[in-house]
Design a protein around this motif. Sequence first.
Motif, mmCIF file in Angstrom:
data_model
loop_
_atom_site.group_PDB
_atom_site.id
_atom_site.type_symbol
_atom_site.label_atom_id
_atom_site.label_comp_id
_atom_site.label_asym_id
_atom_site.label_seq_id
_atom_site.Cartn_x
_atom_site.Cartn_y
_atom_site.Cartn_z
ATOM 1 N N THR A 1 -5.333 10.874 -7.264
ATOM 2 C CA THR A 1 -5.302 9.416 -7.349
ATOM 3 C C THR A 1 -5.499 8.930 -8.777
ATOM 4 O O THR A 1 -4.904 7.921 -9.181
ATOM 5 C CB THR A 1 -6.378 8.800 -6.434
ATOM 6 N N GLU B 1 -5.410 -1.734 -6.714
ATOM 7 C CA GLU B 1 -6.559 -1.575 -5.823
ATOM 8 C C GLU B 1 -6.583 -0.131 -5.322
ATOM 9 O O GLU B 1 -5.532 0.474 -5.104
ATOM 10 C CB GLU B 1 -6.424 -2.537 -4.630
ATOM 11 N N VAL B 2 -7.769 0.438 -5.168
ATOM 12 C CA VAL B 2 -7.904 1.789 -4.623
ATOM 13 C C VAL B 2 -8.893 1.760 -3.462
ATOM 14 O O VAL B 2 -9.940 1.123 -3.530
ATOM 15 C CB VAL B 2 -8.360 2.801 -5.703
ATOM 16 N N ASP B 3 -8.532 2.472 -2.402
ATOM 17 C CA ASP B 3 -9.336 2.502 -1.178
ATOM 18 C C ASP B 3 -9.488 3.944 -0.707
ATOM 19 O O ASP B 3 -8.501 4.631 -0.469
ATOM 20 C CB ASP B 3 -8.639 1.664 -0.095
ATOM 21 N N SER C 1 -6.599 6.552 -1.589
ATOM 22 C CA SER C 1 -7.155 7.765 -2.196
ATOM 23 C C SER C 1 -7.728 8.709 -1.149
ATOM 24 O O SER C 1 -8.396 9.693 -1.462
ATOM 25 C CB SER C 1 -8.220 7.398 -3.227
ATOM 26 N N LEU D 1 -12.063 5.677 -11.879
ATOM 27 C CA LEU D 1 -10.957 4.834 -11.435
ATOM 28 C C LEU D 1 -10.807 3.615 -12.341
ATOM 29 O O LEU D 1 -9.692 3.244 -12.724
ATOM 30 C CB LEU D 1 -11.183 4.398 -9.989
ATOM 31 N N LEU E 1 -3.493 1.740 -3.685
ATOM 32 C CA LEU E 1 -3.286 3.181 -3.606
ATOM 33 C C LEU E 1 -4.345 3.775 -2.692
ATOM 34 O O LEU E 1 -5.546 3.635 -2.945
ATOM 35 C CB LEU E 1 -3.390 3.816 -4.999
ATOM 36 N N VAL F 1 -7.916 0.759 -12.729
ATOM 37 C CA VAL F 1 -8.041 0.053 -11.452
ATOM 38 C C VAL F 1 -8.698 -1.310 -11.647
ATOM 39 O O VAL F 1 -9.648 -1.449 -12.424
ATOM 40 C CB VAL F 1 -8.856 0.899 -10.444
ATOM 41 N N VAL G 1 -3.000 6.362 -10.553
ATOM 42 C CA VAL G 1 -3.394 5.071 -11.112
ATOM 43 C C VAL G 1 -2.837 4.914 -12.525
ATOM 44 O O VAL G 1 -2.297 3.863 -12.885
ATOM 45 C CB VAL G 1 -4.934 4.927 -11.136
ATOM 46 N N THR H 1 0.829 -1.206 0.000
ATOM 47 C CA THR H 1 0.000 0.000 0.000
ATOM 48 C C THR H 1 0.860 1.251 0.000
ATOM 49 O O THR H 1 1.886 1.308 0.675
ATOM 50 C CB THR H 1 -0.908 0.021 1.246
#
Length: 208
Positions: free
Chosen positions: A144, A165-167, A130, A178, A128, A183, A148, A106
């Motif tokens: 973000t 992955e984006v959170d 966000s 995204l 990543l 993503v 990406v 991460t």
Amino acid sequence: MLAADFLNLKDEIEMINNSEADWLHLDVMDGVFVPNISFGFPILEAVSKVCTKPLDAHFMIVHPERYIEQTARLGTMMMNVHYEACTHLHRTIQEIHAAGMKAGVTLNPATPVCVLEDIIRDVDMVLLMSVNPGFGGQKFIENTIRKVERLRKMISEAETHTLIEVDGGVQAETAPRLVKAGVDVLVSGSYVFKSTDPCSTIQALKKL
């Protein structure tokens, strides 16, 4: 799971089991690496017994390498550690793989993707953030999207199959952008659990 109703956690997990969600994302916070404390192994163990989805454990803690074997014993699919928390990241990734799990790394919002150039072929997924890690329900950080795109280019040039992955702040407006940027995995907490129909919300995200 951070956004779930913890007084009715079993019901919340059953909702996830019955939904089209692919994984359950678990945010473990220690109050040191991030300014919040979430839950630890007693909760993780209880969840692992009722959740039928693969577990994506995101450790926002110092010294995550100390908990690799304990995490593996839960049947965890993916153990995700922060680049900023691991002095010997390559060794930690090797140990996660040796324990039978996939390894994720991460990056905080201010950490550039270029720091992963020498390790991108060794990781199964890059998460990543966000939002700034530590609390749910924060506003999406616009940079973000460009981040990406840069990571997708790095992965393509490395000819690897690393997932992105984006959170943080993933909802109806940000999710399509995204996905368009490259993503593979969307993490959505408050947007799903606070929805009037969480399963339909998950289904809509799946269709993107």
